[in-house]
Scaffold this active site. Structure first.
Site, PDB file in Angstrom:
ATOM      1  N   GLY A 134       5.359 -20.578   7.746  1.00  0.00           N
ATOM      2  CA  GLY A 134       6.784 -19.656   8.318  1.00  0.00           C
ATOM      3  C   GLY A 134       7.766 -19.528   7.742  1.00  0.00           C
ATOM      4  CB  CYS A 135      11.354 -18.290   8.222  1.00  0.00           C
ATOM      5  SG  CYS A 135      11.771 -18.991   9.912  1.00  0.00           S
ATOM      6  CG  PHE A 136      13.163 -23.247   9.339  1.00  0.00           C
ATOM      7  CD1 PHE A 136      14.265 -23.442   8.047  1.00  0.00           C
ATOM      8  CD2 PHE A 136      13.003 -23.372  10.585  1.00  0.00           C
ATOM      9  CE1 PHE A 136      15.741 -22.937   9.303  1.00  0.00           C
ATOM     10  CE2 PHE A 136      13.850 -23.286  10.714  1.00  0.00           C
ATOM     11  CZ  PHE A 136      15.155 -22.607  10.381  1.00  0.00           C
ATOM     12  CB  ALA A 137       6.785 -23.756   6.207  1.00  0.00           C
TER      13      ALA A 137
END
Length: 325
Positions: A134-137
């Site tokens: 994921g992007c935030f991850a």
């Protein structure tokens, strides 16, 4: 040439894939699948491609492509793969969250590898199946992995990260309309964002006794793309020691840069870069991590994984420069 198929071709991540892959020296885009836009030019959904690529969306898949990118809504990749069979040689890169967690990584004889090259490069090179992070991850893990490597994550980590509107996807919602998003900010899913699970699993991979709290506040920004993440925790190492550890950890990672200067999001937008800035005040360390949510946070990282899976230099087709202004 690597023949590529893209599933869920009308969304932002698919558009970003097309934008990069159409100039990739080793790739031929075989098909872009979209049931809603079948038969229509790609530029109907991706206006920036007008005049650059003569290709239509299709509702038919070619099951024999070398690699397929799944750009479907979260939870939809499993059902798509159940209904559509690909050849045994076809590699699959899922940009959704269906296979990211360890408990979900095995599906119908396929073992998905978590596609964060900075810690799983050897496994990525050997697998046919990737769960793209994921992007935030991605932004948060790259900020914390060197600390985990040295068993320095022994206190709660406070995380504040703001993402652009493209992170919400192409479909309109109450909080994605221009009149709501412009000149506005808000947080959402405080302390319970779905990316926390995959972040925790990667940190435990490097620091097996990690059990501290990740206190994550995600924010919606009034800009289209990018993630600006700030994290702080307690650490007794000096700034010089921390910089040395971060630089050592990322010395062979072409997309990660470590600095002690102030950084801004425009330095990475429309690139596959992650820039990490370190600041120390007493026993507190502030880590700032910036990425483009659509590129290093999604499509660019997926192409980086594809390059590794096919034995190419991981930077192939990804020498992208930010505008900076």
């Amino acid at each position: 040439m690597i023949n590529v198929g893209i599933i869920g071709g009308s969304g932002y991540t698919a558009g970003e894939l097309i934008r990069i892959l159409m100039y990739h020296p080793k790739v031929n885009i075989d098909f872009v699948y979209s049931t809603t836009n079948a038969g229509k030019p790609l530029s109907v959904a991706h206006h920036d491609l007008m005049g650059d690529i003569e290709m239509n969306f299709t509702a038919e898949i070619n099951p024999n492509v070398n690699v397929v990118f799944l750009c479907l809504g979260h939870g939809k990749s499993i059902s798509f793969l159940k209904e559509n069979q690909f050849a045994s040689h076809t590699k699959i890169i899922d940009l959704g969250n269906d296979f990211r967690l360890n408990k979900d990584a095995h599906f119908e004889g396929k073992d998905f590898v978590y596609g964060l090259p900075e810690i799983n490069k050897a496994e990525i090179k050997k697998t046919n199946y990737i769960a793209n992070p994921g992007c935030f991850a991605t932004a948060i893990q790259l900020a914390l992995l060197p600390l985990a490597k040295h068993n320095l994550l022994n206190n709660d980590v406070h995380i504040n990260a703001t993402t652009g509107s493209t992170g919400a996807g192409v479909s309109l919602s109450e909080t994605s309309h221009f009149s709501w998003r412009n000149n506005n900010m808000s947080h959402y899913k405080a302390f319970e964002h779905q990316h926390l699970g995959e972040i925790g699993e990667s940190l435990v991979q490097l620091q097996d006794d990690f059990d501290s709290e990740l206190l994550f506040i995600p924010n919606r920004g009034d800009f289209p793309r990018g993630i600006f993440a700030t994290l702080y925790t307690l650490c007794d190492d000096s700034l010089e020691q921390l910089v040395a550890k971060y630089e050592e950890f990322y010395k062979n990672e072409p997309f990660v840069t470590v600095t002690t200067t102030n950084i801004n999001m425009k330095q990475v937008v429309q690139t596959n870069k992650c820039i990490i800035s370190l600041l120390k005040k007493g026993n507190r360390v502030l880590i700032t991590s910036i990425i483009d949510n659509l590129t290093k946070g999604a499509s660019g990282q997926a192409i980086q994984n594809m390059n590794l899976m096919f034995g190419l230099e991981e930077t192939t087709g990804l020498h992208l420069k930010p505008s900076g202004f």
